[in-house]
Design a protein around this motif. Structure first.
Motif, PDB file in Angstrom:
ATOM      1  N   GLU A  68      -6.791  -3.863  -5.730  1.00  0.00           N
ATOM      2  CA  GLU A  68      -6.596  -2.341  -6.094  1.00  0.00           C
ATOM      3  C   GLU A  68      -5.621  -2.011  -5.045  1.00  0.00           C
ATOM      4  O   GLU A  68      -5.331  -2.311  -3.884  1.00  0.00           O
ATOM      5  CB  GLU A  68      -7.980  -1.710  -5.447  1.00  0.00           C
ATOM      6  N   PHE A  69      -4.655  -1.061  -5.548  1.00  0.00           N
ATOM      7  CA  PHE A  69      -3.614  -0.721  -4.739  1.00  0.00           C
ATOM      8  C   PHE A  69      -3.921   0.761  -4.135  1.00  0.00           C
ATOM      9  O   PHE A  69      -4.482   1.793  -4.685  1.00  0.00           O
ATOM     10  CB  PHE A  69      -2.179  -0.444  -5.523  1.00  0.00           C
ATOM     11  N   LYS A  70      -3.692   0.681  -3.003  1.00  0.00           N
ATOM     12  CA  LYS A  70      -4.031   2.139  -2.125  1.00  0.00           C
ATOM     13  C   LYS A  70      -2.757   2.652  -1.701  1.00  0.00           C
ATOM     14  O   LYS A  70      -2.642   3.692  -1.403  1.00  0.00           O
ATOM     15  CB  LYS A  70      -4.734   1.600  -0.648  1.00  0.00           C
ATOM     16  N   ARG A  71      -1.452   2.010  -1.975  1.00  0.00           N
ATOM     17  CA  ARG A  71      -0.003   2.632  -1.644  1.00  0.00           C
ATOM     18  C   ARG A  71       0.755   1.645  -2.330  1.00  0.00           C
ATOM     19  O   ARG A  71       0.495   0.369  -2.416  1.00  0.00           O
ATOM     20  CB  ARG A  71      -0.163   2.752  -0.015  1.00  0.00           C
ATOM     21  N   PRO A  72       1.807   2.127  -2.517  1.00  0.00           N
ATOM     22  CA  PRO A  72       2.990   1.255  -2.992  1.00  0.00           C
ATOM     23  C   PRO A  72       3.298   0.143  -2.086  1.00  0.00           C
ATOM     24  O   PRO A  72       3.346   0.053  -1.032  1.00  0.00           O
ATOM     25  CB  PRO A  72       4.288   2.221  -3.030  1.00  0.00           C
ATOM     26  N   VAL A  73       3.667  -0.971  -2.936  1.00  0.00           N
ATOM     27  CA  VAL A  73       4.204  -2.160  -2.246  1.00  0.00           C
ATOM     28  C   VAL A  73       5.597  -2.013  -1.928  1.00  0.00           C
ATOM     29  O   VAL A  73       6.589  -1.434  -2.627  1.00  0.00           O
ATOM     30  CB  VAL A  73       3.997  -3.140  -3.220  1.00  0.00           C
ATOM     31  N   GLU A  74       5.854  -2.122  -0.579  1.00  0.00           N
ATOM     32  CA  GLU A  74       7.040  -1.821   0.101  1.00  0.00           C
ATOM     33  C   GLU A  74       7.887  -3.019   0.088  1.00  0.00           C
ATOM     34  O   GLU A  74       7.303  -4.126   0.317  1.00  0.00           O
ATOM     35  CB  GLU A  74       7.099  -1.097   1.420  1.00  0.00           C
ATOM     36  N   HIS A  75       9.146  -3.039  -0.183  1.00  0.00           N
ATOM     37  CA  HIS A  75       9.990  -4.292  -0.359  1.00  0.00           C
ATOM     38  C   HIS A  75      11.346  -3.882   0.005  1.00  0.00           C
ATOM     39  O   HIS A  75      11.951  -2.606  -0.361  1.00  0.00           O
ATOM     40  CB  HIS A  75       9.960  -5.105  -1.246  1.00  0.00           C
ATOM     41  N   ASP A  76      12.164  -4.408   0.858  1.00  0.00           N
ATOM     42  CA  ASP A  76      13.390  -4.277   1.015  1.00  0.00           C
ATOM     43  C   ASP A  76      14.661  -4.866   0.372  1.00  0.00           C
ATOM     44  O   ASP A  76      15.795  -5.023   0.713  1.00  0.00           O
ATOM     45  CB  ASP A  76      13.782  -4.297   2.461  1.00  0.00           C
ATOM     46  N   ASN A  77      14.147  -5.973  -0.334  1.00  0.00           N
ATOM     47  CA  ASN A  77      14.956  -6.902  -1.363  1.00  0.00           C
ATOM     48  C   ASN A  77      15.550  -7.991  -0.478  1.00  0.00           C
ATOM     49  O   ASN A  77      16.715  -8.424  -0.691  1.00  0.00           O
ATOM     50  CB  ASN A  77      16.052  -6.233  -2.071  1.00  0.00           C
ATOM     51  N   ASP A  78      15.105  -8.224   0.821  1.00  0.00           N
ATOM     52  CA  ASP A  78      15.712  -9.103   1.745  1.00  0.00           C
ATOM     53  C   ASP A  78      15.039 -10.546   1.545  1.00  0.00           C
ATOM     54  O   ASP A  78      15.124 -11.224   2.650  1.00  0.00           O
ATOM     55  CB  ASP A  78      15.743  -8.490   3.061  1.00  0.00           C
ATOM     56  N   PHE A  79      14.720 -10.867   0.637  1.00  0.00           N
ATOM     57  CA  PHE A  79      13.910 -11.941   0.441  1.00  0.00           C
ATOM     58  C   PHE A  79      13.921 -12.358  -1.048  1.00  0.00           C
ATOM     59  O   PHE A  79      14.102 -11.617  -1.881  1.00  0.00           O
ATOM     60  CB  PHE A  79      12.364 -12.119   1.022  1.00  0.00           C
ATOM     61  N   ASP A  80      13.410 -13.574  -1.369  1.00  0.00           N
ATOM     62  CA  ASP A  80      13.557 -14.075  -2.743  1.00  0.00           C
ATOM     63  C   ASP A  80      12.041 -14.014  -3.341  1.00  0.00           C
ATOM     64  O   ASP A  80      11.729 -13.648  -4.549  1.00  0.00           O
ATOM     65  CB  ASP A  80      14.045 -15.613  -3.005  1.00  0.00           C
ATOM     66  N   VAL A  81      10.996 -14.622  -2.474  1.00  0.00           N
ATOM     67  CA  VAL A  81       9.906 -14.700  -2.678  1.00  0.00           C
ATOM     68  C   VAL A  81       9.097 -14.136  -1.738  1.00  0.00           C
ATOM     69  O   VAL A  81       9.031 -14.813  -0.765  1.00  0.00           O
ATOM     70  CB  VAL A  81       9.376 -15.978  -3.374  1.00  0.00           C
ATOM     71  N   GLY A  82       8.117 -13.159  -1.920  1.00  0.00           N
ATOM     72  CA  GLY A  82       7.227 -12.886  -0.864  1.00  0.00           C
ATOM     73  C   GLY A  82       5.626 -12.834  -1.029  1.00  0.00           C
ATOM     74  O   GLY A  82       5.173 -12.568  -2.329  1.00  0.00           O
ATOM     75  N   LEU A  83       4.961 -13.635  -0.124  1.00  0.00           N
ATOM     76  CA  LEU A  83       3.533 -14.035  -0.431  1.00  0.00           C
ATOM     77  C   LEU A  83       2.689 -13.268   0.739  1.00  0.00           C
ATOM     78  O   LEU A  83       3.180 -12.956   1.888  1.00  0.00           O
ATOM     79  CB  LEU A  83       3.360 -15.273  -0.041  1.00  0.00           C
ATOM     80  N   LEU A  84       1.489 -12.968   0.607  1.00  0.00           N
ATOM     81  CA  LEU A  84       0.668 -12.570   1.558  1.00  0.00           C
ATOM     82  C   LEU A  84       0.213 -13.940   2.683  1.00  0.00           C
ATOM     83  O   LEU A  84       0.050 -14.901   2.234  1.00  0.00           O
ATOM     84  CB  LEU A  84      -0.738 -12.370   1.022  1.00  0.00           C
ATOM     85  N   TRP A  85       0.407 -13.546   3.957  1.00  0.00           N
ATOM     86  CA  TRP A  85       0.049 -14.521   4.877  1.00  0.00           C
ATOM     87  C   TRP A  85      -1.069 -13.985   5.549  1.00  0.00           C
ATOM     88  O   TRP A  85      -1.129 -12.896   6.133  1.00  0.00           O
ATOM     89  CB  TRP A  85       1.187 -14.598   5.796  1.00  0.00           C
ATOM     90  N   ARG A  86      -1.975 -14.698   5.733  1.00  0.00           N
ATOM     91  CA  ARG A  86      -3.305 -14.500   6.522  1.00  0.00           C
ATOM     92  C   ARG A  86      -3.658 -15.237   7.605  1.00  0.00           C
ATOM     93  O   ARG A  86      -3.574 -16.341   7.490  1.00  0.00           O
ATOM     94  CB  ARG A  86      -4.565 -14.918   5.261  1.00  0.00           C
ATOM     95  N   THR A  87      -3.437 -14.576   8.794  1.00  0.00           N
ATOM     96  CA  THR A  87      -3.566 -15.239   9.836  1.00  0.00           C
ATOM     97  C   THR A  87      -4.834 -15.596  10.274  1.00  0.00           C
ATOM     98  O   THR A  87      -5.241 -16.571  11.194  1.00  0.00           O
ATOM     99  CB  THR A  87      -2.984 -14.347  11.230  1.00  0.00           C
ATOM    100  N   ASN A  88      -5.906 -15.062   9.606  1.00  0.00           N
ATOM    101  CA  ASN A  88      -7.502 -15.228   9.818  1.00  0.00           C
ATOM    102  C   ASN A  88      -8.021 -16.355   8.890  1.00  0.00           C
ATOM    103  O   ASN A  88      -8.885 -16.794   8.969  1.00  0.00           O
ATOM    104  CB  ASN A  88      -8.206 -13.884   9.509  1.00  0.00           C
TER     105      ASN A  88
END
Length: 151
Positions: free
Chosen positions: A92-112
């Protein structure tokens, strides 16, 4: 411009409310995005939720769900020229997904989650990386059959 692409195969689970919530929330917070469904099981109810439904000519079941999702993503990224956000149907989207085009593939990283830090429920992929996607596709189709359903 952004494509929001969801892979979904009807396998008898109650996902319709989740798909509806995902598509509506994406439309609410990112009205300029194109919301696309890739599915081997298209139907009229699904077509009403998405801007575009891509019917896939593959049989998908619990034994090959992740492999087929990955193959669809690879196919999409090899032809698109538009930044793409791959999402699971239960987001569920709560806000727009922000990106700056400074990468090729972005993944969610979970520290927990030490055992599973990378989460593929949301992947932001920039176009123009065919070598990466071909390599990823080669890995996917060569994974052992035991993990085709989930990894």
């Amino acid at each position: 411009m952004l494509d929001i692409v969801c892979y979904y195969a009807e396998l008898g689970r109650p996902y319709m409310p989740l798909l509806k919530r995902m598509a509506e929330s994406a439309r609410d917070v990112m009205p300029d995005a194109r919301i696309i469904l890739m599915t081997p099981t298209p139907n009229d109810e699904l077509k009403a939720l998405f801007d575009t439904v891509v019917a896939l000519p593959v049989k998908t079941d619990f034994a090959n769900l992740c492999r087929e999702r990955a193959r669809a993503m690879v196919s999409w990224m090899l032809i698109t020229e538009i930044p793409t956000l791959f999402v699971d149907p239960d987001l569920e989207f709560k806000r727009p997904v922000e990106h700056d085009n400074d990468f090729d593939v972005g993944l969610l990283w979970r520290t927990n989650k030490v055992d599973q830090p990378v989460n593929t429920s949301l992947i932001l992929a920039m176009p123009g990386q065919p070598a990466f996607w071909r390599h990823y596709g080669t890995i996917v189709v060569n994974l052992p059959k035991q993990v085709h359903g989930w990894w």
